[in-house]
Design a protein around this motif. Structure first.
Motif, mmCIF file in Angstrom:
data_model
loop_
_atom_site.group_PDB
_atom_site.id
_atom_site.type_symbol
_atom_site.label_atom_id
_atom_site.label_comp_id
_atom_site.label_asym_id
_atom_site.label_seq_id
_atom_site.Cartn_x
_atom_site.Cartn_y
_atom_site.Cartn_z
ATOM 1 N N UNK A 27 54.576 -30.825 63.812
ATOM 2 C CA UNK A 27 53.665 -31.941 63.520
ATOM 3 C C UNK A 27 54.174 -32.779 62.354
ATOM 4 N N UNK A 28 55.385 -32.509 61.904
ATOM 5 C CA UNK A 28 55.933 -33.167 60.716
ATOM 6 C C UNK A 28 56.186 -34.641 60.960
ATOM 7 N N UNK A 29 55.962 -35.412 59.894
ATOM 8 C CA UNK A 29 56.344 -36.811 59.902
ATOM 9 C C UNK A 29 57.757 -36.973 59.363
ATOM 10 N N UNK A 64 58.318 -35.234 55.934
ATOM 11 C CA UNK A 64 58.391 -33.767 56.051
ATOM 12 C C UNK A 64 59.716 -33.321 56.658
ATOM 13 N N UNK A 65 60.197 -34.058 57.669
ATOM 14 C CA UNK A 65 61.497 -33.732 58.254
ATOM 15 C C UNK A 65 62.618 -33.904 57.233
ATOM 16 N N UNK A 81 61.670 -19.551 51.622
ATOM 17 C CA UNK A 81 62.249 -20.722 52.284
ATOM 18 C C UNK A 81 61.662 -20.875 53.683
ATOM 19 N N UNK A 82 61.518 -19.764 54.415
ATOM 20 C CA UNK A 82 60.895 -19.822 55.739
ATOM 21 C C UNK A 82 59.472 -20.364 55.659
ATOM 22 N N UNK A 83 58.707 -19.877 54.687
ATOM 23 C CA UNK A 83 57.323 -20.324 54.542
ATOM 24 C C UNK A 83 57.260 -21.818 54.239
ATOM 25 N N UNK A 84 58.181 -22.282 53.414
ATOM 26 C CA UNK A 84 58.215 -23.712 53.088
ATOM 27 C C UNK A 84 58.542 -24.550 54.305
ATOM 28 N N UNK A 85 59.529 -24.115 55.095
ATOM 29 C CA UNK A 85 59.893 -24.866 56.298
ATOM 30 C C UNK A 85 58.744 -24.897 57.300
ATOM 31 N N UNK A 86 58.092 -23.758 57.493
ATOM 32 C CA UNK A 86 56.964 -23.740 58.427
ATOM 33 C C UNK A 86 55.852 -24.677 57.944
ATOM 34 N N UNK A 87 55.621 -24.654 56.640
ATOM 35 C CA UNK A 87 54.598 -25.545 56.113
ATOM 36 C C UNK A 87 54.938 -27.010 56.334
ATOM 37 N N UNK A 88 56.212 -27.372 56.101
ATOM 38 C CA UNK A 88 56.624 -28.767 56.259
ATOM 39 C C UNK A 88 56.611 -29.199 57.720
ATOM 40 N N UNK A 89 57.091 -28.337 58.611
ATOM 41 C CA UNK A 89 57.253 -28.729 60.011
ATOM 42 C C UNK A 89 55.989 -28.563 60.840
#
Length: 273
Positions: A155-157, A160-161, A231-239
């Motif tokens: 759902x990232x804009x 976020x990407x 890092x995984x948690x951050x990427x999931x949050x952003x994406x």
């Protein structure tokens, strides 16, 4: 190998920074030419994470999706959960090729030849680092494309990407400098190919493929606090539009610490040899 002339009629004197950048550009071109001439390492770097995504989602996806029930990831499709983790693996995948390439340069005598030439010493290692980061990011783009084709629906804009790609690039940059140091430490290319594998194994001991609460208690504490989990948690949050909290700041801090440590370690080892 061509170098930038700094003396002679009609030649404008360049600043030390300009010379360093020119020499680094030459070494980066050398790294790309080596990647094309010996494509096996490049193919492994780019394709291995893609095969991993196909394996976990295509073959084990239904079973792994059932394991998300009752965890913080409950409600997510497994491809949505695992895709950010495989992107992290892709960013770390160039470590082996980097370590081996550096070790070959050091053991085959080419670095001794470079030291007799009027080139910036740091450019030799810079060429390896930039070339490896580019290869790793090619793997990241391939994994992202396959994940989207397999049903990954972020759902990232745009912002976020860009943040996610920036974090992955920083992670790859940090791990590549550590791989350079490991290549400088190794006595032969065979040894250099083993130690960087740790960077590809650590995501398995984190939240890349399963939630940490499903892991055995003996490894859960380590999995929850190791850098790759943050890092995984951050990427999931952003994406995926999930809460990020302080994970982003801590993840970036980890990457910066690893990058500085890897650079300093590599420079010290290179100057000693």
């Amino acid at each position: 190998m061509s170098t930038v002339p700094t003396t002679g009629p009609g030649v404008r004197r360049l600043s030390p920074l300009a010379l360093t950048l020119a020499d680094s550009a030459t070494m980066i071109r050398r790294s790309f030419k080596h990647a094309l001439r010996y494509p096996s390492m490049t193919i492994s770097t780019v394709l291995m994470p893609a095969f991993m995504l196909l394996l976990f989602v295509g073959l084990f996806g239904r079973s792994m999706r059932a394991g998300l029930a009752g965890t913080a990831a409950d409600g997510l499709e497994y491809v949505d959960f695992v895709a950010p983790g495989v992107l992290v693996v892709a960013a770390a995948a160039a470590g082996v090729a980097t370590s081996v390439a550096v070790c070959v340069d050091m053991t085959k005598g080419i670095v001794n030849r470079f030291r007799t030439m009027s080139i910036a010493r740091t450019s030799v290692l810079t060429g390896h680092v930039v070339g490896s980061v580019v290869q790793a990011m090619a793997g990241v783009i391939l994994v992202a494309g396959i994940a989207l084709a397999m049903g990954f629906r972020p759902t990232a804009g745009v912002l976020e990407w860009l943040g996610a790609l920036g974090l992955l690039t920083l992670l790859s940059f940090a791990l590549t400098w550590l791989s350079v140091a490991l290549g400088l430490l190794a006595k032969n290319p065979e040894g250099a190919s083993n130690t960087p594998l740790l960077f590809q194994l650590l995501p398995f001991l984190g939240s890349a493929f399963v939630p940490t609460e499903t892991l055995p208690s003996a490894v859960r504490w380590f999995a929850e606090y190791q850098p790759f989990t943050l890092i995984n948690a951050t990427l999931r949050g952003l994406l995926l539009g999930l809460p990020v909290g302080d994970n982003a700041i801590i993840a970036v801090a980890w990457c910066l610490v690893l990058a500085v440590a890897g650079y300093a370690w590599s420079k010290m080892l290179f100057n000693r040899r």
